[in-house]
Write a protein that holds these residues in place. Sequence first.
Motif, PDB file in Angstrom:
ATOM      1  N   ASN A  41      29.275  30.925  53.611  1.00 17.59           N
ATOM      2  CA  ASN A  41      29.560  32.394  53.792  1.00 17.59           C
ATOM      3  C   ASN A  41      31.032  32.809  53.447  1.00 17.59           C
ATOM      4  O   ASN A  41      31.376  33.784  53.920  1.00 17.59           O
ATOM      5  N   ASP A  42      31.801  31.870  52.749  1.00 20.35           N
ATOM      6  CA  ASP A  42      33.237  32.162  52.553  1.00 20.35           C
ATOM      7  C   ASP A  42      33.251  33.268  51.344  1.00 20.35           C
ATOM      8  O   ASP A  42      32.642  32.965  50.344  1.00 20.35           O
ATOM      9  N   SER A  67      30.622  24.192  44.158  1.00 20.82           N
ATOM     10  CA  SER A  67      30.328  25.646  43.253  1.00 20.82           C
ATOM     11  C   SER A  67      31.005  26.561  43.508  1.00 20.82           C
ATOM     12  O   SER A  67      31.058  27.742  42.926  1.00 20.82           O
ATOM     13  N   LYS A  68      32.212  26.403  44.338  1.00 22.18           N
ATOM     14  CA  LYS A  68      33.517  27.380  44.664  1.00 22.18           C
ATOM     15  C   LYS A  68      34.348  27.022  43.823  1.00 22.18           C
ATOM     16  O   LYS A  68      35.699  27.733  43.674  1.00 22.18           O
ATOM     17  N   LYS A 119      24.014  26.543  40.232  1.00 24.22           N
ATOM     18  CA  LYS A 119      23.310  27.476  39.462  1.00 24.22           C
ATOM     19  C   LYS A 119      22.992  28.826  40.182  1.00 24.22           C
ATOM     20  O   LYS A 119      22.757  29.935  39.590  1.00 24.22           O
ATOM     21  N   GLU A 120      22.932  28.796  41.585  1.00 28.50           N
ATOM     22  CA  GLU A 120      23.024  30.043  42.163  1.00 28.50           C
ATOM     23  C   GLU A 120      23.946  30.880  42.085  1.00 28.50           C
ATOM     24  O   GLU A 120      24.034  32.150  42.035  1.00 28.50           O
ATOM     25  N   GLU A 121      25.287  30.349  41.935  1.00 29.99           N
ATOM     26  CA  GLU A 121      26.539  31.042  41.756  1.00 29.99           C
ATOM     27  C   GLU A 121      26.382  31.624  40.387  1.00 29.99           C
ATOM     28  O   GLU A 121      26.948  32.569  40.145  1.00 29.99           O
ATOM     29  N   GLU A 122      26.136  30.721  39.492  1.00 33.43           N
ATOM     30  CA  GLU A 122      25.974  31.171  38.049  1.00 33.43           C
ATOM     31  C   GLU A 122      25.179  32.450  37.818  1.00 33.43           C
ATOM     32  O   GLU A 122      25.483  33.530  36.933  1.00 33.43           O
ATOM     33  N   LEU A 161      37.857  25.338  51.618  1.00 30.54           N
ATOM     34  CA  LEU A 161      37.039  24.167  51.143  1.00 30.54           C
ATOM     35  C   LEU A 161      38.081  22.834  51.533  1.00 30.54           C
ATOM     36  O   LEU A 161      37.445  21.909  51.875  1.00 30.54           O
ATOM     37  N   SER A 162      39.291  22.910  51.349  1.00 26.95           N
ATOM     38  CA  SER A 162      39.997  21.669  51.820  1.00 26.95           C
ATOM     39  C   SER A 162      39.800  21.148  53.436  1.00 26.95           C
ATOM     40  O   SER A 162      40.056  20.356  53.547  1.00 26.95           O
TER      41      SER A 162
END
Lengths: 221, 228
Positions: B227-228, B159-160, B80-83, A138-139
């Motif tokens: 995609n991570d 979100s991550k 909200k998709e992740e949750e 991310l960073s």
Amino acid sequence: MIWKVVLLLIISWVTVGAWVFPPPTPVIDNPEVFRIIYFHFPMAITTVVAYGLGMFYSIKYLSERNMKYDLREVASARLGTIFCVLAAVSGSIFAKNTWGSYWNWDPRETSIFMLLLVYGAYFALRSAVSDPDQRANLSAVYSIFGFVAAIFFIFIMPRIMPGLHPGAPKPTGGSEGSIITFNLETASVLIPSCLAYIGVFIWMKNLTVDITELGKGNKGV
Amino acid sequence: MATSSSGSATKAISLFLKDIKSEFRTRYAINAIAMFAVVTVFAISFAIKGTGLSTELQASLLWIVIYFSSLSGLAQSFVKEEESKTAMALRLYAPAEVIFAGKLLFNLVLLFGLNLITIPLFAIFISFEVASYPLFFAILLIGSTGLAVVTTFVAAIISKASVKGALFAVLSFPLILPLLVEAISGTKKAMTDGIAFGAARMEIQVLLSYLVIMVVLSFLLFEAVWND
């Protein structure tokens, strides 16, 4: 080893040259103030080089997914921030003595403010993600985004917005050239000074990376 | 990646329709954005009590209201998709760029809806007058589109992350700043009497070029985040 000696020689030359030669401008009331340009300008250049290198490592990380690039990226970003603060402080002192106040929201001052914001956000993001791979990923993405936005502020805005720095278009029309007189003496200090501080940055970056890697190695044992 | 372009467009639109449907079930983003816009406009109006503001202040306040209202609603798009653990289904459904396009479309509609609320409220409660409507709407359109692109991308990043709310404002502000500066300056010009469309050429050029850069970067880098 030899390049450390060369670096020492250049830095000594810059430090002596900055005080010995006549000041770089003959026109302003207090030309002695202009000697700070030998340190202010190289700081700004080194900032851009450091952040640019950080972005290069971000791209490398995203294409190869190797943590050693993340390490180099964060080291470059940290040192870039130190140089950015130094450029802002030296610029502020310079501005107080030539334009009358510490901060004028000249486009270049806006761009350095923007850089500090972007990398402040970058470190906030790093501290908010706990998983190391996720954090690196991310960073890296954010630093590419942020640096591209910053390029916009560093290289484009100061040239189209009226401002106080040399190179900005003047309200009267046309672009006023540099107010610094670039004779051989000025150039012979300013250019080595830029190179020297970029060299110092690379040295510091390599040391930071080495120390972090050594620390990790010990933990693993 | 090898899906045909028409297939991708259909998928992006069906993702957009799915978001619209789920939004109308909860109305979370709509309510948050609308309430934020109403509250801030009223707060400003109450504080100035009919005294006229300078065009600089009006233009800045308008964009501050738009920016912070959008922050309150748009942050949710990927969280909200992740949750609800539906992110994985989306990953299987379509390539990353298609997901980004669908989410961006939804956020664009949300943001233009926000503008539809904010501008009339501003016109009524803060004596707000526009001299050049084409310029005003051009700036509003480009500025809001840029805002939607950047906030959608930052929403995917946060979100991550573990702390979401505060981080969204912190991460998006530096990337939005060039847009805000130019949009405020362009809006100010649109509110000044007797100004031609061409007077704000520089603002429009900067806004457009920044928008293009942000769109290209988002589509390039979204896959790495998603995609991570």
